[in-house]
Scaffold this active site. Structure first.
Site, PDB file in Angstrom:
ATOM      1  N   GLU A 183       1.269  -1.512  -0.369  1.00  0.00           N
ATOM      2  CA  GLU A 183      -0.016  -0.278   0.241  1.00  0.00           C
ATOM      3  C   GLU A 183       0.764   1.180   0.104  1.00  0.00           C
ATOM      4  OE1 GLU A 183      -2.986  -0.357   3.453  1.00  0.00           O
ATOM      5  OE2 GLU A 183      -2.909  -2.835   2.983  1.00  0.00           O
TER       6      GLU A 183
ATOM      7  N   GLU B 206     -10.180   6.023   2.183  1.00  0.00           N
ATOM      8  CA  GLU B 206     -10.257   5.035   3.761  1.00  0.00           C
ATOM      9  C   GLU B 206     -10.212   5.493   5.135  1.00  0.00           C
ATOM     10  OE1 GLU B 206      -8.376   0.828   6.336  1.00  0.00           O
ATOM     11  OE2 GLU B 206      -8.038   1.702   4.350  1.00  0.00           O
TER      12      GLU B 206
END
Length: 321
Positions: free
Chosen positions: A125, A236
């Site tokens: 990520e 997120e």
């Protein structure tokens, strides 16, 4: 929702800086490392958990299961593609979302995923985040993360554990990003590319149009030693509100995607790396959001921005109580 053509969109190549750069750069053969302070450790629930994600995040490779991904307060507004991939790229504008509680965060990133969600998920990520619990402030920061066992024991943010090998002496992982996009004004974005070296099998990270920052060795992973099965782009947040109301922590700019350019957050020119080590637009892009009235996502496609989407939201509002 098409972007403006009046020159207000500036890229990271022209504008990106980190605060520590004002003091110079690291000598050749060294890299910048953000100093870990006692206060950083004390904010963590334990020394063992410092620098790690406290909960699992969204990733279900064979089906999108809302009951599974809505656990632990993590919420998403993402675009995703499934298949066999050897990298991913995107340009995203940078914001400074408001965080309601110190144990919540808001991030925007690219995920490269392989394996099963339950126990052996492999994830790479990279993106930007605001995380008071991790950094002790509300600054927008460049970050990376990895795990090889669904966030259980392996992996960490940035360089807080062994894993990612940094080779660049100009960019600090976890360093603050400047300048930040402003509502209905100038927009500033960053470009991130992650790709797999076909010879050695390592996953390399490039920032901007040519700054190679380092790599995740193939030996860190099981499923990602070959390829990624799922690519995700988007936002997120963590919602830990315990008073029966949704958090007011913002995702992206804090605006819903229908607000469009200069107001909403975006990912543009999203691409994948195929088996021939070439960048191309993903064939099938789907979207997902647990609670569209809190955080949402809308896709589009045109000549300048290619495959793109707007995403984000304010969290608590009249439709998201």
């Amino acid at each position: 929702m098409n972007p403006s053509k009046d020159g207000q969109l500036l890229t990271e190549k022209e504008t990106f800086t980190q605060l520590w750069n004002s003091y110079g750069k690291c000598p050749k053969g060294t890299i910048p490392v953000r100093r870990t302070k006692k206060e950083d450790i004390l904010r963590a629930s334990s020394v063992k958990s410092y620098g790690k994600k406290r909960f699992s995040t969204f990733a279900q490779l064979n089906s999108i299961d809302p009951d599974l991904v809505n656990q632990n307060g993590h919420q998403h507004a993402i675009a995703y593609a499934q298949g066999q991939f050897y990298g991913a790229k995107a340009t995203m504008n940078v914001w400074n979302p408001k965080i309601q509680q110190s144990n919540e965060f808001s991030l925007s990133q690219i995920w490269l995923l392989g394996g099963s969600f339950a126990s052996d998920l492999n994830s790479i990520e990279a993106g930007w985040q605001v995380s008071p619990d991790l950094y002790g402030d509300n600054n927008t920061r460049l970050f990376i993360y990895w795990t090889s066992d669904a966030y259980q024991a392996t992996g960490c943010y940035n360089l807080m554990c062994s894993g990612f090998i940094q080779t660049n002496n100009e960019i600090a992982m976890g360093g603050s990003i400047s300048p930040i996009s402003q509502f209905d004004s100038s927009q500033y974005d960053i470009t991130i590319l992650i790709w797999k070296d076909p010879d050695e099998g390592n996953w390399w990270l490039q920032f901007g149009n040519g700054k190679v920052l380092g790599y995740w060795p193939a030996t860190l992973f099981s499923y990602l030693t070959d390829s990624a099965s799922l690519i995700e782009w988007g936002g997120e947040v963590v919602n830990t509100a315990s008073d029966g109301q949704h958090t007011t922590t913002q995702m992206g700019s804090g605006q819903f995607p229908q607000e469009g350019f200069r107001k909403a957050s975006y990912f543009r020119n999203i691409q994948i790396v195929d088996e021939s080590n070439s960048l191309r637009d993903p064939k099938d892009v789907n979207t997902f959001s647990e609670q569209p009235d809190c955080y949402d996502v809308q896709t589009g496609k045109n000549g300048d921005w290619g495959s793109h989407f707007y995403y984000g939201g304010p969290g608590r509002n009249t439709k998201c109580p």
